[in-house]
Structures are given as structure tokens and as C-alpha cells.
Write a protein that holds these residues in place. Structure first.
Motif, PDB file in Angstrom:
ATOM      1  N   CYS A 157       5.287  -1.850  -6.144  1.00 19.15           N
ATOM      2  CA  CYS A 157       4.083  -2.369  -5.504  1.00 19.15           C
ATOM      3  C   CYS A 157       3.753  -3.764  -6.035  1.00 19.15           C
ATOM      4  O   CYS A 157       3.492  -4.690  -5.266  1.00 19.15           O
ATOM      5  CB  CYS A 157       2.914  -1.407  -5.741  1.00 19.15           C
ATOM      6  SG  CYS A 157       1.318  -2.009  -5.156  1.00 19.15           S
ATOM      7  N   LEU A 211       2.076   1.819  -3.404  1.00 14.52           N
ATOM      8  CA  LEU A 211       0.952   2.265  -4.226  1.00 14.52           C
ATOM      9  C   LEU A 211       0.675   3.752  -4.011  1.00 14.52           C
ATOM     10  O   LEU A 211       0.492   4.515  -4.969  1.00 14.52           O
ATOM     11  CB  LEU A 211      -0.292   1.435  -3.897  1.00 14.52           C
ATOM     12  CG  LEU A 211      -1.569   1.763  -4.666  1.00 14.52           C
ATOM     13  CD1 LEU A 211      -1.414   1.417  -6.142  1.00 14.52           C
ATOM     14  CD2 LEU A 211      -2.759   0.991  -4.070  1.00 14.52           C
ATOM     15  N   GLN A 227       0.826  -1.206   0.000  1.00 12.60           N
ATOM     16  CA  GLN A 227       0.000   0.000   0.000  1.00 12.60           C
ATOM     17  C   GLN A 227       0.863   1.259   0.000  1.00 12.60           C
ATOM     18  O   GLN A 227       0.520   2.266  -0.639  1.00 12.60           O
ATOM     19  CB  GLN A 227      -0.935  -0.007   1.211  1.00 12.60           C
ATOM     20  CG  GLN A 227      -2.053  -1.037   1.117  1.00 12.60           C
ATOM     21  CD  GLN A 227      -2.832  -1.152   2.408  1.00 12.60           C
ATOM     22  OE1 GLN A 227      -2.284  -0.955   3.494  1.00 12.60           O
ATOM     23  NE2 GLN A 227      -4.111  -1.475   2.309  1.00 12.60           N
ATOM     24  N   VAL A 240      -4.884  -4.584  -3.993  1.00 16.40           N
ATOM     25  CA  VAL A 240      -3.785  -3.638  -4.200  1.00 16.40           C
ATOM     26  C   VAL A 240      -3.143  -3.875  -5.565  1.00 16.40           C
ATOM     27  O   VAL A 240      -2.767  -2.916  -6.264  1.00 16.40           O
ATOM     28  CB  VAL A 240      -2.749  -3.772  -3.064  1.00 16.40           C
ATOM     29  CG1 VAL A 240      -1.505  -2.940  -3.364  1.00 16.40           C
ATOM     30  CG2 VAL A 240      -3.356  -3.324  -1.737  1.00 16.40           C
ATOM     31  N   GLN A 242       2.853   5.983  -5.660  1.00 12.78           N
ATOM     32  CA  GLN A 242       2.752   5.789  -7.106  1.00 12.78           C
ATOM     33  C   GLN A 242       3.975   5.076  -7.675  1.00 12.78           C
ATOM     34  O   GLN A 242       4.356   5.289  -8.833  1.00 12.78           O
ATOM     35  CB  GLN A 242       2.514   7.127  -7.827  1.00 12.78           C
ATOM     36  CG  GLN A 242       1.207   7.790  -7.423  1.00 12.78           C
ATOM     37  CD  GLN A 242       0.887   9.027  -8.231  1.00 12.78           C
ATOM     38  OE1 GLN A 242       1.526   9.312  -9.233  1.00 12.78           O
ATOM     39  NE2 GLN A 242      -0.124   9.756  -7.805  1.00 12.78           N
ATOM     40  N   PHE A 272       4.362   1.976  -8.813  1.00 15.31           N
ATOM     41  CA  PHE A 272       3.503   0.851  -9.155  1.00 15.31           C
ATOM     42  C   PHE A 272       4.292  -0.440  -9.411  1.00 15.31           C
ATOM     43  O   PHE A 272       3.833  -1.524  -9.043  1.00 15.31           O
ATOM     44  CB  PHE A 272       2.652   1.200 -10.376  1.00 15.31           C
ATOM     45  CG  PHE A 272       1.777   2.404 -10.174  1.00 15.31           C
ATOM     46  CD1 PHE A 272       0.902   2.474  -9.105  1.00 15.31           C
ATOM     47  CD2 PHE A 272       1.841   3.487 -11.045  1.00 15.31           C
ATOM     48  CE1 PHE A 272       0.093   3.590  -8.906  1.00 15.31           C
ATOM     49  CE2 PHE A 272       1.045   4.603 -10.850  1.00 15.31           C
ATOM     50  CZ  PHE A 272       0.169   4.659  -9.784  1.00 15.31           C
ATOM     51  N   ALA A 283      -2.720  -1.137  -8.563  1.00 17.98           N
ATOM     52  CA  ALA A 283      -1.443  -0.814  -9.210  1.00 17.98           C
ATOM     53  C   ALA A 283      -1.548  -0.932 -10.730  1.00 17.98           C
ATOM     54  O   ALA A 283      -1.031  -0.081 -11.472  1.00 17.98           O
ATOM     55  CB  ALA A 283      -0.346  -1.731  -8.679  1.00 17.98           C
TER      56      ALA A 283
END
Length: 341
Positions: free
Chosen positions: A246, A238, A235, A266, A241, A243, A270
């Protein structure tokens, strides 16, 4: 009519008695004995102990939570022991469920679902052993009192699921106080995870990422706190940003927790950030399917499977997969009651 059992409620006090009366009142109808262990520095519990005719044990704040529990159990004289923290509230499914439960001759311990409102108002839930028979054969090292997945055993004791829920709210100040108390103890296996959480809840996601990565290197792979830490790390990436990082974190976590719905949620978010609509739809559908898995009680995202279907349908629409979109919307509409005109 004589009760077929007696019950001691033991409460560990860490924040000076805030919320203590609510905890006692939620369980008052069931208990025969009340033991309070005060490890706070405020000592505002004397009047409450008098009001409820409770046994009050005061312990210095440097004593560990385990030592406080051992002191409480040593004082308990009833057939069964219920362990709660101040601020916990129990809500039974019916007024007769607990007496019926504890009347079972073969039962030794029970777990219940504990729902915690976190400082950022997200919700986590887990199965925790809090109710057990008071016996001379009861292990005194308390190793069986750790959080476990719903289908797991603890230290050889089969803990059945009991029909009541514990509700708990945690503020950022309470969390920081808990971390500070843990740091005073010599060893606490979940300290790295808890120490990272204040950064996450303050929105310091860069610091949270560093702290959670360090925590995961130190924590046991099969700990329920490790599952929490993996989700918080994903999280954090995420929300920054980041991604790709993540997704990498989620994929690693899914190896050990393949049916953890929050991880799929999640991952879907992403992929949305990367505008990979097909992959996002697949992750959201897997999230909705995982919500039906009874093994996991944890849910940070308050996931609604129908909302996952709707979002996946939007992804199909963005990806020009009209047939898949219409199929999902039919499923959504079939599960939604339309308001009467």
C-alpha cells in the motif's frame, strides 16, 4: 421578459429510463428544448418523452457514448447545450445563477462539480465539462468532454467553473451494465479501470489488485481515471492488510499527485497498521493540509481535516510526543463549537 439565451438539455439513457424524470425535473426551470438519446434495450422512455414534449432518438446499444452525444448535439437548436446522463440531478446555488452565467458574451463552455455516490457508499467528485455554447465552430470530435483536473483546459477550450453541482448515484448493477456496454465498443480508453471496479466494490480485493495493476499499465498517466485507479489500488492493498505494498503504491502515486488528500489519508492508515505512529501522524497532517488545495475535487474518503488532527494527536500520544499532542488538541478545540449547557 425575454430570456437572453435558450438552453437544450441532452440526456443519454443507458439503463432504460430509471431516474430519468428526476433528471429532467431538476433542470426543467432552465431549459427550452429536451433531447433524449436512448441506447438501452428496455425502451421505456416513449411515455416520458411524450410527457415532456421531448425529441426521442433511439440508438442500438452497440453505439458508443460518443456517438450518442454526437447525435444529440446534431439535433440541438438552442444557444447553449447541457449534457447529462439519466439519474443525474443538478442543484444550482441560486435560481438566478445559471441565467447570469450564460448571459456572459465571452463564455464558451463551463465545467461543474459532479458528486457521485459509489456502490460502496463512498463519494467521488470531479470537475466535468457539461455546459457549452452551441456553435458551428464547436469541435465535433468531443475530445474536450473528458474529465480534467480543476485547473486544466480541454482541447484549447477554457472551461470556467459554473455555480451548480451534479449529483449522481451508481449501483453495482449499473456499474456492471456500464462496463458491459463499454466492452461492446471497439476502443474505450478508460475501460480497464471501469472493468476493475466491480471487483473492488464486491470486496474481491485480490482480483481488484490484479485488474487495477493491469489497468494502470494501459492508462494515460495524466488521466483523472488514473488518479482514481491509484487510490483504489492503494485502498485494496490496505484492506488486504498488505501495508508495505500500500505504501509503495501511495509513494508512486504522490509523485504525480502530491496534493491528493486521499493518498495521504491512505498512507496514514497504512502507517497506523504498521504501528509507526510518528509517520502516521505526519501523513494525516499532510492530508489535512491537502484538503485546502482547490485543484482537486476528488474525495473518496469524505475527509474531515479536524478528524485528521484528532487522529494525528492520538498517534502523538501513542508515540509519547505529549507536546505535539497538546498543540494539536488545542487546534482541534479552537475549531470545534462546544454545545451550550
Amino acid at each position: 421578459m425575454t430570456k437572453p439565451f435558450t438552453l437544450t438539455l441532452c440526456i443519454i439513457i443507458k439503463d432504460g429510463g430509471d431516474g430519468l424524470s428526476d433528471t429532467i425535473m431538476s433542470a426543467a426551470r432552465y431549459i427550452d428544448e429536451l433531447i433524449l438519446v436512448d441506447t438501452s434495450t428496455r425502451h421505456l422512455t416513449f411515455s416520458i418523452a411524450n410527457a415532456y414534449n421531448a425529441t426521442l432518438l433511439r440508438m442500438p446499444s452497440q453505439f458508443s457514448y460518443r456517438e450518442a452525444l454526437q447525435a444529440a448535439i446534431k439535433e440541438a437548436s438552442c444557444d447553449w447545450i447541457l449534457l447529462l446522463d439519466e439519474g443525474d440531478r443538478i442543484e444550482a446555488y441560486s435560481s438566478t445563477c445559471l441565467p447570469q452565467l450564460l448571459s456572459q458574451p465571452a463564455a464558451n463552455s463551463f465545467r461543474c462539480k459532479r458528486i457521485t455516490s459509489e456502490p460502496d457508499h463512498s463519494v467521488t467528485a470531479e470537475a466535468v465539462p457539461v455546459l457549452f455554447r452551441n456553435s458551428p465552430h464547436l469541435p465535433r470530435n468531443l475530445s474536450f468532454l473528458t474529465q480534467v483536473p480543476l485547473q486544466g483546459d480541454t482541447a484549447g477550450i477554457q472551461a470556467q467553473l459554473c455555480p451548480f453541482t451534479i449529483y449522481r448515484s451508481v449501483s453495482l448493477a449499473q456499474l456492471q451494465s456500464q462496463v458491459d456496454q463499454m466492452k461492446q465498443q471497439t476502443v474505450h480508453p478508460s475501460l480497464p479501470y471501469w472493468a476493475a471496479l466491480p471487483h473492488y466494490y464486491k470486496g474481491e480485493y485480490g482480483l481488484a489488485i490484479d485488474a487495477l495493476n493491469k489497468a494502470l499499465r494501459l492508462m494515460a498517466k495524466d488521466s483523472i481515471y488514473t488518479s482514481h485507479a491509484r487510490v483504489r489500488l492503494a485502498q485494496s492493498y490496505l484492506l488486504m492488510q498488505q501495508f508495505e505494498q500500500c505504501l509503495q503504491t501511495v509513494e508512486q502515486a504522490l509523485v504525480l499527485d502530491p496534493d491528493y488528500p486521499d493518498l495521504h489519508y491512505v498512507r496514514g492508515a497504512a502507517y497506523l497498521g504498521l504501528e509507526q505512529w510518528g509517520a502516521a501522524a505526519a501523513a494525516l497532517l499532510q492530508c489535512a493540509a491537502s484538503c485546502s488545495m482547490t485543484r482537486y475535487y476528488i474525495s473518496d474518503c469524505d475527509i474531515d481535516p479536524i478528524a485528521c488532527y484528532r487522529l494525528a494527536a492520538s498517534c502523538y500520544n501513542r508515540n509519547h510526543a505529549i507536546e505535539e499532542m497538546m498543540e494539536l488538541m488545542d487546534l482541534v478545540l479552537s475549531n470545534c463549537a462546544l454545545p451550550a449547557k
